[in-house]
Design a protein around this motif. Sequence first.
Motif, mmCIF file in Angstrom:
data_model
loop_
_atom_site.group_PDB
_atom_site.id
_atom_site.type_symbol
_atom_site.label_atom_id
_atom_site.label_comp_id
_atom_site.label_asym_id
_atom_site.label_seq_id
_atom_site.Cartn_x
_atom_site.Cartn_y
_atom_site.Cartn_z
ATOM 1 N N GLU A 1 0.808 -1.218 0.000
ATOM 2 C CA GLU A 1 0.000 0.000 0.000
ATOM 3 C C GLU A 1 0.845 1.275 0.000
ATOM 4 O OE1 GLU A 1 0.777 -0.851 4.341
ATOM 5 O OE2 GLU A 1 0.336 -2.062 2.575
ATOM 6 N N ARG A 2 2.154 1.119 0.092
ATOM 7 C CA ARG A 2 3.043 2.284 0.105
ATOM 8 C C ARG A 2 3.676 2.498 -1.270
ATOM 9 N NH1 ARG A 2 2.718 0.423 5.188
ATOM 10 N NH2 ARG A 2 3.093 1.820 6.918
ATOM 11 N N ARG A 3 4.198 3.725 -1.478
ATOM 12 C CA ARG A 3 5.012 4.044 -2.653
ATOM 13 C C ARG A 3 6.426 4.299 -2.148
ATOM 14 N NH1 ARG A 3 1.583 3.456 -7.339
ATOM 15 N NH2 ARG A 3 2.864 4.902 -8.496
ATOM 16 N N TYR A 4 7.397 4.177 -3.035
ATOM 17 C CA TYR A 4 8.801 4.218 -2.625
ATOM 18 C C TYR A 4 9.627 5.139 -3.510
ATOM 19 C CZ TYR A 4 7.286 0.178 -0.004
ATOM 20 O OH TYR A 4 6.601 -0.640 0.857
ATOM 21 N N TRP B 26 9.743 5.587 2.114
ATOM 22 C CA TRP B 26 8.399 5.140 1.744
ATOM 23 C C TRP B 26 7.403 6.256 2.038
ATOM 24 C CZ3 TRP B 26 5.083 5.419 5.802
ATOM 25 C CH2 TRP B 26 5.581 5.183 7.100
ATOM 26 N N ALA B 27 6.263 6.191 1.349
ATOM 27 C CA ALA B 27 5.198 7.180 1.524
ATOM 28 C C ALA B 27 3.858 6.463 1.579
ATOM 29 C CB ALA B 27 5.208 8.166 0.354
ATOM 30 N N LEU B 28 3.034 6.860 2.537
ATOM 31 C CA LEU B 28 1.702 6.293 2.690
ATOM 32 C C LEU B 28 0.716 7.448 2.836
ATOM 33 C CD1 LEU B 28 -0.134 3.797 3.061
ATOM 34 C CD2 LEU B 28 0.315 3.982 5.516
ATOM 35 N N GLU B 29 -0.200 7.576 1.876
ATOM 36 C CA GLU B 29 -1.144 8.696 1.853
ATOM 37 C C GLU B 29 -2.474 8.302 2.481
ATOM 38 O OE1 GLU B 29 -4.399 11.102 0.265
ATOM 39 O OE2 GLU B 29 -3.926 9.200 -0.675
ATOM 40 N N SER C 111 12.631 2.489 4.312
ATOM 41 C CA SER C 111 12.247 1.098 4.094
ATOM 42 C C SER C 111 13.004 0.128 5.004
ATOM 43 C CB SER C 111 12.486 0.717 2.635
ATOM 44 O OG SER C 111 13.873 0.633 2.377
ATOM 45 N N PHE D 160 8.098 0.588 9.315
ATOM 46 C CA PHE D 160 6.824 0.938 8.694
ATOM 47 C C PHE D 160 5.750 1.315 9.712
ATOM 48 C CE2 PHE D 160 8.818 -1.867 5.507
ATOM 49 C CZ PHE D 160 8.884 -0.960 4.460
ATOM 50 N N TRP E 32 8.145 5.632 11.829
ATOM 51 C CA TRP E 32 7.842 6.666 10.827
ATOM 52 C C TRP E 32 8.547 7.957 11.215
ATOM 53 C CZ3 TRP E 32 5.085 11.204 11.971
ATOM 54 C CH2 TRP E 32 4.476 11.252 13.228
#
Length: 127
Positions: free
Chosen positions: A8-11, A17-20, A30, A97, A101
């Motif tokens: 569910e994250r982007r890297y 990592w990014a989680l919106e 990571s 994760f 954070w």
Amino acid sequence: MSFDVPDERRYLESHEWALETDGVVRVGISDFAQDELGDVVFVELPDEGDVLEGGTEFGVVESIKAVSDLYAPVGGEVVAINEALFDAPELVNEDPFGEGWMLEIDADDPDELEALLTADEYEDQIA
């Protein structure tokens, strides 16, 4: 060795990592990055209210092996920092994760995340 790479994250190629969630993007490093760094001993983060540009440096993570710059996945205002890391930087190693954070950004353009690596693309990069 196998690393945790949540879908569910982007890297970023630089291992953040990014989680919106509702326009707010939570950022950390990571599992691969924390493993490469070794024991994290210090984290330098921006202040709440600072405005970041996507792709620019926002802080530093220091380990017993190296000092690495940290890069913002998206542009926007820093709305939260994980102050627990100042007293317990090892959280980055223990739970990269979750409790490890680093900051949250009120994204100017959440679509910026689309330009980042997917979990599969990131796994290919670190393989």
